[in-house]
Each structure stands twice: as structure tokens, then as C-alpha cells.
Design a protein around this motif. Structure first.
Motif, mmCIF file in Angstrom:
data_model
loop_
_atom_site.group_PDB
_atom_site.id
_atom_site.type_symbol
_atom_site.label_atom_id
_atom_site.label_comp_id
_atom_site.label_asym_id
_atom_site.label_seq_id
_atom_site.Cartn_x
_atom_site.Cartn_y
_atom_site.Cartn_z
ATOM 1 N N GLY A 93 39.916 31.124 38.864
ATOM 2 C CA GLY A 93 41.011 30.736 37.975
ATOM 3 C C GLY A 93 41.325 29.262 38.094
ATOM 4 O O GLY A 93 40.623 28.496 38.764
ATOM 5 N N GLY A 94 42.409 28.880 37.440
ATOM 6 C CA GLY A 94 42.816 27.481 37.461
ATOM 7 C C GLY A 94 43.246 27.025 38.844
ATOM 8 O O GLY A 94 43.112 25.853 39.192
ATOM 9 N N SER A 95 43.765 27.957 39.645
ATOM 10 C CA SER A 95 44.261 27.582 40.975
ATOM 11 C C SER A 95 43.377 28.114 42.096
ATOM 12 O O SER A 95 43.073 27.402 43.039
ATOM 13 C CB SER A 95 45.670 28.145 41.199
ATOM 14 O OG SER A 95 46.555 27.738 40.202
ATOM 15 N N LEU A 96 43.008 29.387 41.993
ATOM 16 C CA LEU A 96 42.325 30.045 43.107
ATOM 17 C C LEU A 96 41.061 30.760 42.657
ATOM 18 O O LEU A 96 40.984 31.275 41.526
ATOM 19 C CB LEU A 96 43.270 31.073 43.758
ATOM 20 C CG LEU A 96 44.603 30.551 44.307
ATOM 21 C CD1 LEU A 96 45.495 31.710 44.756
ATOM 22 C CD2 LEU A 96 44.366 29.590 45.473
ATOM 23 N N LYS A 98 38.864 33.991 43.647
ATOM 24 C CA LYS A 98 38.977 35.237 44.399
ATOM 25 C C LYS A 98 37.606 35.908 44.463
ATOM 26 O O LYS A 98 36.943 36.030 43.437
ATOM 27 C CB LYS A 98 39.967 36.181 43.712
ATOM 28 C CG LYS A 98 41.434 35.831 43.903
ATOM 29 C CD LYS A 98 41.973 34.685 43.078
ATOM 30 C CE LYS A 98 41.870 34.834 41.606
ATOM 31 N NZ LYS A 98 42.471 33.713 40.845
ATOM 32 N N ARG A 231 39.888 34.625 49.324
ATOM 33 C CA ARG A 231 40.273 33.668 48.276
ATOM 34 C C ARG A 231 40.128 32.232 48.751
ATOM 35 O O ARG A 231 40.199 31.944 49.953
ATOM 36 C CB ARG A 231 41.682 33.906 47.787
ATOM 37 C CG ARG A 231 42.718 33.655 48.860
ATOM 38 C CD ARG A 231 43.865 32.799 48.394
ATOM 39 N NE ARG A 231 44.918 32.858 49.397
ATOM 40 C CZ ARG A 231 45.146 31.905 50.289
ATOM 41 N NH1 ARG A 231 44.405 30.823 50.317
ATOM 42 N NH2 ARG A 231 46.107 32.032 51.176
ATOM 43 N N GLY A 362 49.236 33.893 36.902
ATOM 44 C CA GLY A 362 48.298 33.065 37.650
ATOM 45 C C GLY A 362 48.762 31.628 37.551
ATOM 46 O O GLY A 362 49.941 31.326 37.750
ATOM 47 N N SER A 363 47.845 30.724 37.201
ATOM 48 C CA SER A 363 48.248 29.338 36.947
ATOM 49 C C SER A 363 49.201 29.336 35.769
ATOM 50 O O SER A 363 50.279 28.762 35.792
ATOM 51 C CB SER A 363 47.020 28.487 36.614
ATOM 52 O OG SER A 363 46.060 28.596 37.615
ATOM 53 N N GLY A 386 52.458 30.100 37.710
ATOM 54 C CA GLY A 386 52.301 29.776 39.123
ATOM 55 C C GLY A 386 51.887 28.328 39.346
ATOM 56 O O GLY A 386 52.327 27.680 40.303
ATOM 57 N N GLY A 387 51.047 27.812 38.457
ATOM 58 C CA GLY A 387 50.605 26.423 38.585
ATOM 59 C C GLY A 387 51.772 25.464 38.406
ATOM 60 O O GLY A 387 51.812 24.385 39.009
ATOM 61 N N TRP A 390 53.793 25.462 41.657
ATOM 62 C CA TRP A 390 52.992 24.760 42.675
ATOM 63 C C TRP A 390 52.991 23.255 42.388
ATOM 64 O O TRP A 390 53.194 22.418 43.272
ATOM 65 C CB TRP A 390 51.565 25.339 42.668
ATOM 66 C CG TRP A 390 50.762 25.050 43.895
ATOM 67 C CD1 TRP A 390 51.185 24.376 45.012
ATOM 68 C CD2 TRP A 390 49.408 25.413 44.128
ATOM 69 N NE1 TRP A 390 50.159 24.317 45.932
ATOM 70 C CE2 TRP A 390 49.058 24.949 45.417
ATOM 71 C CE3 TRP A 390 48.445 26.095 43.376
ATOM 72 C CZ2 TRP A 390 47.791 25.128 45.960
ATOM 73 C CZ3 TRP A 390 47.183 26.285 43.920
ATOM 74 C CH2 TRP A 390 46.862 25.808 45.201
ATOM 75 N N PHE A 402 51.227 26.082 49.240
ATOM 76 C CA PHE A 402 52.103 26.966 48.474
ATOM 77 C C PHE A 402 52.981 27.793 49.416
ATOM 78 O O PHE A 402 54.160 28.011 49.143
ATOM 79 C CB PHE A 402 51.256 27.871 47.580
ATOM 80 C CG PHE A 402 52.075 28.593 46.555
ATOM 81 C CD1 PHE A 402 52.514 27.951 45.414
ATOM 82 C CD2 PHE A 402 52.418 29.918 46.744
ATOM 83 C CE1 PHE A 402 53.294 28.618 44.471
ATOM 84 C CE2 PHE A 402 53.193 30.597 45.814
ATOM 85 C CZ PHE A 402 53.633 29.937 44.667
ATOM 86 N N GLY A 494 48.585 38.932 39.387
ATOM 87 C CA GLY A 494 48.407 37.498 39.577
ATOM 88 C C GLY A 494 48.877 37.075 40.955
ATOM 89 O O GLY A 494 49.757 37.691 41.556
ATOM 90 N N TYR A 495 48.282 36.009 41.424
ATOM 91 C CA TYR A 495 48.542 35.586 42.803
ATOM 92 C C TYR A 495 49.934 35.006 43.009
ATOM 93 O O TYR A 495 50.424 34.893 44.133
ATOM 94 C CB TYR A 495 47.487 34.549 43.221
ATOM 95 C CG TYR A 495 46.877 34.886 44.529
ATOM 96 C CD1 TYR A 495 45.662 35.539 44.594
ATOM 97 C CD2 TYR A 495 47.530 34.590 45.709
ATOM 98 C CE1 TYR A 495 45.119 35.880 45.809
ATOM 99 C CE2 TYR A 495 46.995 34.930 46.921
ATOM 100 C CZ TYR A 495 45.787 35.572 46.962
ATOM 101 O OH TYR A 495 45.257 35.914 48.160
ATOM 102 N N PHE A 496 50.580 34.634 41.929
ATOM 103 C CA PHE A 496 51.916 34.053 42.037
ATOM 104 C C PHE A 496 52.855 34.975 42.819
ATOM 105 O O PHE A 496 53.732 34.522 43.552
ATOM 106 C CB PHE A 496 52.479 33.821 40.632
ATOM 107 C CG PHE A 496 53.890 33.303 40.617
ATOM 108 C CD1 PHE A 496 54.168 31.999 41.017
ATOM 109 C CD2 PHE A 496 54.943 34.103 40.202
ATOM 110 C CE1 PHE A 496 55.470 31.513 41.002
ATOM 111 C CE2 PHE A 496 56.244 33.627 40.184
ATOM 112 C CZ PHE A 496 56.507 32.328 40.582
#
Ligand code: ADP
Ligand code: PAZ
Length: 626
Positions: A93-96, A98, A231, A362-363, A386-387, A390, A402, A494-496
Motif C-alpha cells: 500500500g501507500g504506507s505499508l 504486508k 509488515r 489505510g493511507s 491513516g496517511g 501519520w 506511528f 486497514g492498518y490505521f
């Protein structure tokens, strides 16, 4: 006009037997080893003997330690899944980024965490744990010998290795009739109990499935395997590539096969935006076949599959607490950064609950409507995700990770930066039901000058305000979409949602308890999180304090629940926002593997593809330009 999602591209029955599946304890040494195991892709588990075993296990533990920063979610142990799995799934993804992969083991891990985290639905508060039907099936229980506390011996078994070594399968059907008879009987019940996430029964090849299950049911030496989760930050995609490369190289080494052969046997299934952005890099660096899958399709497949895992889905409910603490008060207070206290409940019935809304944070945020038949449409989204949190907190606070930002937010007081109704009205705005403590304007105080000078604001207060603002905003948008499409179940992925895991680390030293329902909340005291009101509901005195400390802690299930359950403030904000705006008609649901839906979907979509040629990047599967 919402973009129409593609119809399910590879709709099929998910042929992974989830009966008896259990989520592993994050801190168990078994999990440490099992996570590292695929770095040594052992072809035949029987090779793990004597000094070789010792060396290998030492190596596993060392590797696990070296990778601890990426070890981020609990493995899932499937006692009944034994087919070869040749692929590693990666969702970039844009941030992480996985990564998930499946390893076999001859022994099951000994410390599943679900014992301490059994659900708390009011109906089964006093049900003994052992009565859980998912753990009683004779087939789903691993053989007794496999329950020994030894180290699990993970082994990823690409189909190509089985073929090239002349093992048609490890799964030999016993020749004696009585065993075969009982196997057949078991297998038919297995057929009924096997996870079938596709809602298109016409696509099921019953005969094939039955044959496969028949073979599985007769296996005595392979009590399943584990799905492992890692991740990496997308910014450091090279670390992710190095991890996968090492995995493949060491696999070849330990299995005693040429690297080329191992590379031919392993596939990488990539999804997320990075599957496109990094496609060439993946193929070049890993020198394996790389296949891409559509991100939204994977999210939905991942959701359908993960909701089959017992103790995976949970929700925070304030209803009970509210009725106990405010018996006469019927009106809910508007959402605020200090939402009411919550009880954690686990969904006991592991079946996909469709239709639903999936809000993937997510992001950015994608909002996807999923119909009863599994078809889906991305109906909305927001770039405030989430982005955003962050990024803004990276600008506004000294925190560099984070998790540090989340930790700051736990100590903050948003009222120093947010403009409250009381700051504007001087009191409640009772006519509209707006209390003076409600936030009227996020960050609304910051512009004000004191004595002609700009104010200074603490990183803690800034973090709290922004975390709340982003979470509540997403909660409102989610509610409006759920309302628009008449959906009552809202899954947040989502990871957020994932929080710092140190709660879980502290808590995991406690022995499991049996009480099922808790009233709980957490707040920070010094450098330690303190759980307040964490007592079984049946006997809870409302205002007791309880420190989650290895010596004093008395309610580990709650602590564990909060620990693995992502970030408590994020979850309670989302939960309460949904409850408030929907007047209690809709429910926010969370997942213990919330950040891995896409990767799980990519993995599950390719189960059953072993040994089959799949045209890379067929248009049916991938919409984005390559
Ligand atoms: N330990 C962490 N490191 C980085 N981001 C985290 C972490 N825990 C939670 N997050 C949040 O998760 C977001 C990424 O979520 P994810 O679902 O992986 O999105 P994407 O697929 O766009 O990378 C980040 O933008 C951040 O807000
Ligand atoms: C573009 C994305 C699908 C990518 O997914 P992500 O990597 O953020 O999980 C997502 O960031 C998104 O839906 N953004 C919101 C765009 C919008 O609807 O405003």
C-alpha cells in the motif's frame, strides 16, 4: 458517480479448512519459531531430527528475533489445512507492505491466545470454554501427540517440490477398511464444516472437494499449518524484498534443492497499488513468477475469509456500561475524544455476515458495499485517512514512528487545541443538545494569539486532537454510507486501526481467565497503561482501578483484548460514532487481522491454483494500468 467494482473475478469456494482455526499468541516462543520457520522452507518435516533440529531451531529463533520489528500480527493456526501452498502474498500500500505466507508444522503451537479472549456475548457468559463446538470436532482437534509442548516445525511446501521429489502427496489414505470407513464418515461432516466463503455454490466442484477432504481427514502426521504475517514500511520496500528473497533462498538451501527449482516453485501474489508500482522490481529482484490481483477484490475476499476464523471479529459495546452507569439517561452524548467505557465482545459464530459495508482505513480510506451474494462496489472514500494522521503528526510532533504518535495521543488533552462549544457559547447549547465540552472546531484554538503571540501546543494534545478528528470523520462518513445503502454491519479494516502492541506484550504474561464479559477502558499513567473498570460484568464495581502489571494484573483477557484489538481510542471513537449517529441501529465491527485483508485475499484467491498455470496479470484480475 461511484466507480463500479469488478464482479468477483475468481469466485470460487475457498478450500481452506478453517475448523479448529486458532489465533496464536503473539509472544509465544512457538510463534516466534513458526514465524521464522518459512525462512527455512523445509520440504520434509521428518528431516528435522537430532542436532540438525537443534541447529535449525536455534536459527529459527534467531531469525525471528532479527525480524521482530516486522512481526506484527498473530499467526493463525489451521489444524486441518494440509494442502501444498506455493505462494507468498504481498499487499503493498501507500504506507505499508504486508506479507503473508503459510507454513506446515508437525506439531501445533501450544499457546493459542483465543482461550483468554473468548467472546463475551451475554448468552454464553457462563459457558465453559470446552463446550465450544469449534474445538470439539474430532477432526478439527490435532492428534494428541501433536499437542505436546515441543517447538512447532514449520514447513512451507510448494507443490513443485512434492512432485519433483516423487512425493505424490504426504497424504496417504490408510489401506485398512475400518479407518477408511470412519474417515469417509468424518469427511462428509468435514464437507459440511469446511470454510466456504464463496456464496456461489454452483462454482463448487463437490466431488473434487470431497476427494480432497477425504484425503485430509485421513492424515495422521500433518496437523495443519500456520499463516504468518509480516509488515514493512513501503518506503523501505527493499527490506520487504530482502525478506522474501531470503525466504526463498533459505528454502532452497534447507530443502536441498537448487535455488532455481525453488524459484520455479514459489509464486508471489501481489496486490495493492505497489503491485503495479513495484511489479518490475518484484519480478527482477525475486526472480519468481509475480502475479497481480486487484486490491478491492482482495479486500473483499480477505474479509470473507477472515470472518470465518473464530475469535477474529470483535466489537466494542458501550450499551451495557451505559445502562449501568446512566440508568435514567436515554440520550447519548455526542461523540467526543473521551467516549464512554466499553466492553469487548467477540463474534462467536464464524460465518461471513453479508451484506455489509467495509471501511478500509489505510493511507486513504475506501468504502466498499458488499452485497449478500459477495458482489461489491466501492461506493465512497476519503483522502483523510491513516496517511494523513501519520503525515500531519510527523510535521507537528517530534515523534518519528506511528506508534510513538499513538502513545503521545494517549497522554494528550485535546481541549487545549480544539475549540469547544463552551469556548463559543460559554455554556452548553442545550437547545441543540450540544454540550459545552463538545468539540465545535478541531484545532480551532490554535490560531488565537495570546498577548499578540502564537500559542505553543504540546505534541500530546495535538496528537490526541488529530487522532480523534480523523477517526470521527471516518466514522461519520461510514455511517452516512451505511445509512444510504441500508447496511447495519460496518467492518473496519486497514492498518490505521492497529495500535501499539505493548499492551499485548505486558498482558500476555498473565494466565488466561474464564470470565467472559468485561467493562473496561484504558488510560495512561506515567509510562504505563492502566486499565480502569476492568472487571467481569457480573461482579464489577463500577469504579475500580486495575493496573495491567505482571504482578498485579487480574484481568488479562481484557488487557489482551485491548492489546490485540488495535488502538483503543481509535476503535472506541469509531464504535461510538457509529452508535451515536445511527441511534444504535448499526454496529462497528473490527478484526484482529484488520491490516491484512488485502494480503489475505490475495493469498486465498490463489489457493487451489497449485500446479496450475495462471496467466500473469489477466485483465479479469487487474484493472490498473501496468
Ligand atoms: N506501526 C505502524 N507503522 C506505520 N503506520 C501504521 C502503523 N500502525 C498503524 N499505522 C497506520 O496504518 C496506515 C497504513 O495502513 P494500511 O492499511 O497498511 O494502508 P496502505 O495499504 O495504504 O499502506 C498508516 O498510514 C498509519 O496511519
Ligand atoms: C487509492 C486507495 C484505494 C489506495 O488504497 P490504500 O493504499 O490507501 O489502502 C485509497 O487510498 C483511497 O481509496 N483513497 C481515497 C480516495 C478518495 O476516495 O477520496
Amino acid at each position: 458517480m461511484p466507480a463500479a467494482g469488478p464482479s468477483l473475478p475468481t469466485a470460487k469456494t475457498i478450500q481452506v479448512d478453517t475448523r479448529g482455526a486458532m489465533i496464536l499468541d503473539e509472544e509465544s516462543p512457538e510463534l516466534l519459531a513458526i514465524r521464522a520457520a518459512p525462512l527455512c522452507l523445509v520440504h520434509c518435516p521428518f528431516a528435522l531430527r537430532g542436532t540438525h533440529t537443534h541447529t535449525l531451531l536455534t536459527c529459527l529463533v534467531r531469525l525471528a528475533r532479527d525480524h521482530h520489528q516486522t512481526r506484527d500480527s498473530r499467526g493463525i493456526y489451521f489444524p486441518n489445512y494440509i494442502e501444498p501452498v506455493s505462494h507468498i502474498a504481498v499487499d503493498i500500500g501507500g504506507s505499508l507492505a504486508k506479507v503473508i505466507y503459510f507454513t506446515r508444522s508437525t506439531n501445533p503451537p501450544s499457546s493459542p491466545s483465543q482461550i483468554a479472549t473468548r467472546g463475551s456475548s451475554p448468552s454464553d457468559i457462563s459457558t465453559p470454554l470446552s463446550s465450544s463446538p469449534t474445538r470439539e470436532s474430532p477432526i478439527s482437534s490435532p492428534p494428541p501427540s501433536a499437542k505436546l509442548n515441543g517447538h512447532p516445525r514449520g514447513a512451507l511446501t510448494p507443490a513443485v517440490l512434492e512432485q519433483s521429489n516423487g512425493h505424490s502427496s504426504y497424504l496417504e489414505i490408510p489401506s485398512h477398511t475400518s479407518r477408511a470407513d470412519s474417515t469417509a464418515a468424518s469427511a462428509s461432516s468435514t464437507l459440511n464444516g469446511t470454510a466456504t466463503a464463496s456464496l456461489r455454490p454452483d462454482s463448487v466442484n463437490h466431488s473434487l472437494l470431497h476427494d480432497s477432504l477425504l484425503r485430509r481427514a485421513s492424515v495422521q502426521h500433518f496437523p495443519g499449518g500456520s499463516l504468518n504475517f509480516e509488515r514493512f514500511e513501503t518506503e523501505h520496500i527493499d527490506e520487504c524484498l530482502a525478506f522474501i528473497r531470503t525466504l526463498i533462498e533459505r528454502s532452497a538451501e534447507v530443502n536441498g534443492v537448487p535455488l532455481e527449482e525453488m524459484r520455479r516453485g514459489v509464486k508471489v501474489i501481489a496486490t495493492g497499488g505497489g503491485a503495479h508500482r513495484f511489479y518490475d522490481v518484484l519480478a527482477r529482484e525475486l526472480q519468481v513468477e509475480v502475479h497481480r490481483e486487484d486490491e478491492m477484490a482482495c479486500l473483499i475476499e480477505g474479509l470473507k475469509f477472515i470472518t470465518l476464523i473464530p475469535d477474529e471479529v470483535y466489537y466494542f459495546s458501550d450499551e451495557l456500561i451505559h445502562s449501568v452507569s446512566h440508568p435514567a439517561q436515554h440520550q447519548l452524548e455526542r461523540p467526543s475524544p473521551d467516549p464512554p467505557k466499553y466492553a469487548v465482545s467477540f463474534v462467536q459464530d464464524p460465518v461471513p455476515q453479508l451484506p455489509c459495508l467495509l471501511v478500509n482505513i489505510g493511507s486513504g480510506v475506501s468504502i466498499v458495499k458488499v452485497d449478500e451474494d459477495g458482489s461489491y462496489e466501492r461506493v465512497s472514500g476519503t483522502s483523510l485517512g491513516g496517511g494523513t494522521l501519520w503525515g500531519l503528526l510527523s510535521l507537528l510532533t517530534p515523534a518519528t514512528t506511528f506508534d510513538e504518535m499513538l502513545a503521545l495521543s494517549e497522554k494528550g488533552n485535546n481541549e487545549t487545541v480544539d475549540m469547544l462549544v463552551g469556548d463559543i457559547y460559554g455554556s452548553d447549547y442545550s437547545k441543540l443538545g450540544l454540550k459545552s465540552t463538545m468539540i465545535a472546531s478541531t484545532f480551532g484554538k490554535v490560531f488565537k494569539k495570546q498577548g499578540g503571540k502564537r500559542g505553543t501546543f504540546s505534541p500530546e494534545d495535538i496528537s490526541k486532537s488529530l487522532l480523534y478528528a480523523i477517526s470521527n470523520n471516518i466514522g461519520q462518513i461510514a455511517y452516512m454510507n451505511a445509512e444510504k445503502y441500508n447496511l447495519d454491519r460496518i467492518y473496519f479494516g486497514g492498518y490505521f486501526i492497529r495500535g501499539t502492541s505493548y499492551i499485548a506484550r505486558q498482558a500476555s504474561v498473565h494466565p488466561p481467565v474464564r470470565a467472559r464479559s468485561f467493562v473496561c477502558s484504558c488510560r495512561s499513567r506515567g509510562d504505563k497503561l492502566v486499565y480502569t473498570r476492568a472487571e467481569p460484568i457480573e461482579e464489577h464495581p463500577l469504579f475500580c482501578d486495575f493496573s495491567c502489571d505482571s504482578k498485579r494484573g487480574q484481568s488479562p483477557a481484557v488487557a489482551r483484548a485491548l492489546g490485540f484489538a488495535g488502538h483503543a481510542a481509535t476503535i472506541s471513537t469509531l464504535s461510538y460514532a457509529i452508535r451515536f449517529w445511527s441511534k444504535g441501529t448499526k454496529r462497528a465491527l473490527f478484526l484482529r487481522h484488520e491490516g491484512f485483508l488485502g494480503a489475505i485475499g490475495a493469498w486465498i484467491k490463489n489457493i487451489g491454483e497449485e500446479g496450475q498455470e495462471k496467466k500473469p496479470d489477466s485483465d479479469a484480475d487487474v484493472d490498473a494500468e501496468s
